[in-house]
Design an enzyme around this catalytic site. Structure first.
Site, mmCIF file in Angstrom:
data_model
loop_
_atom_site.group_PDB
_atom_site.id
_atom_site.type_symbol
_atom_site.label_atom_id
_atom_site.label_comp_id
_atom_site.label_asym_id
_atom_site.label_seq_id
_atom_site.Cartn_x
_atom_site.Cartn_y
_atom_site.Cartn_z
ATOM 1 N N ASP A 33 0.842 -1.194 0.000
ATOM 2 C CA ASP A 33 0.000 0.000 0.000
ATOM 3 C C ASP A 33 0.880 1.246 0.000
ATOM 4 O O ASP A 33 1.624 1.493 0.956
ATOM 5 C CB ASP A 33 -0.904 -0.021 1.238
ATOM 6 C CG ASP A 33 -2.018 1.012 1.190
ATOM 7 O OD1 ASP A 33 -1.809 2.078 0.588
ATOM 8 O OD2 ASP A 33 -3.086 0.751 1.766
ATOM 9 N N HIS A 76 -2.976 -0.338 -2.541
ATOM 10 C CA HIS A 76 -4.196 0.335 -2.101
ATOM 11 C C HIS A 76 -5.279 0.223 -3.179
ATOM 12 O O HIS A 76 -5.013 0.395 -4.366
ATOM 13 C CB HIS A 76 -3.869 1.814 -1.847
ATOM 14 C CG HIS A 76 -4.917 2.557 -1.117
ATOM 15 N ND1 HIS A 76 -5.009 2.555 0.260
ATOM 16 C CD2 HIS A 76 -5.927 3.350 -1.554
ATOM 17 C CE1 HIS A 76 -6.023 3.314 0.627
ATOM 18 N NE2 HIS A 76 -6.603 3.806 -0.456
#
Length: 233
Positions: A171, A202
């Protein structure tokens, strides 16, 4: 069946919209509040609600940006809209947002005759789902790639109902140090379960667009479905 519905704020000072999906031809077994990303209640969030309705839940996605720009729908793959979303996030009062989620939980509970209500959130909504678990009477919460949860770990002591967090290990908004802090703070929490997704970034579980990673999205969604089946009935 889908429709827009009006939700009253907790203090009765205003109303805001929510997208509501209900099971076709049957009574919902429970309700789930779907908490938006920074892109508003867009087609992807509405599809999340629709899928939950297909699984037998009443699903409501409140328009949390209503005080800033009611009804906004943005797309992460369109650069000007992405930048607009970041601007809205910077202006957004997250504490007020949780109170609006609490108002939505209250509305959802009424629509389910006092039954159980869960919450699931994505991105900003993943963070808000964690805050909701700590600050409201929600019965179960799931957060996908919540940002900044490592700065909220002090609230974990208030979590009394089950929580699941999905953490993509690549992420770009939540670095490895932040992920390590989340694990250190929550791995031993009796009400919290964490799932890591190696190689994922993400937004991997979005319903549509360039960010989606189908295999991991399906795995995370199966885990979420089992979690809600266990804790909401």
């Amino acid at each position: 069946m889908t429709q827009m519905t009006r939700i009253s704020t907790l203090d009765g000072s205003g109303e805001f919209d929510g997208y509501c999906a209900t099971p076709q031809g049957r009574r919902p077994k429970a309700a789930i509040v779907v908490i938006q990303e920074i892109f508003g209640v867009n087609a992807g969030i509405r599809r999340k609600c629709d899928r939950l309705a297909e699984a037998g839940y009443l699903a409501i996605a409140p328009d949390l940006f209503w005080r800033l720009e009611p009804g906004i729908e943005l797309g992460p793959d369109i650069e000007p809209q992405l930048q607009r979303a970041f601007s809205l996030m910077e202006q957004f009062d997250q504490d007020q947002g949780v109170r609006d989620i609490e108002a939505t939980i209250k509305e959802a509970r009424l629509r389910c005759d006092g039954g159980k209500v869960g919450a699931v959130g994505y991105c900003l909504g993943g963070r808000l789902a964690f805050m909701t678990a700590a600050r409201t009477d929600v019965d179960a919460s799931v957060g996908y790639y919540g940002v900044g949860i490592d700065n909220l770990l002090g609230e974990s002591k208030a979590i009394a109902k089950p929580v699941m967090l999905h953490i993509p290990q690549e992420d770009h908004f939540v670095d490895k140090d932040a992920q390590a802090r989340i694990h250190a703070g929550l791995d031993d929490h009796p009400k919290v379960v964490l799932h890591d997704y190696p190689g994922e970034d993400h937004g991997f579980a979005t319903e549509m667009g360039a960010r989606r990673s189908p295999a991991s999205a399906d795995l995370a969604d199966r885990r979420t479905a089992a979690f809600f089946a266990e804790h909401l009935g």
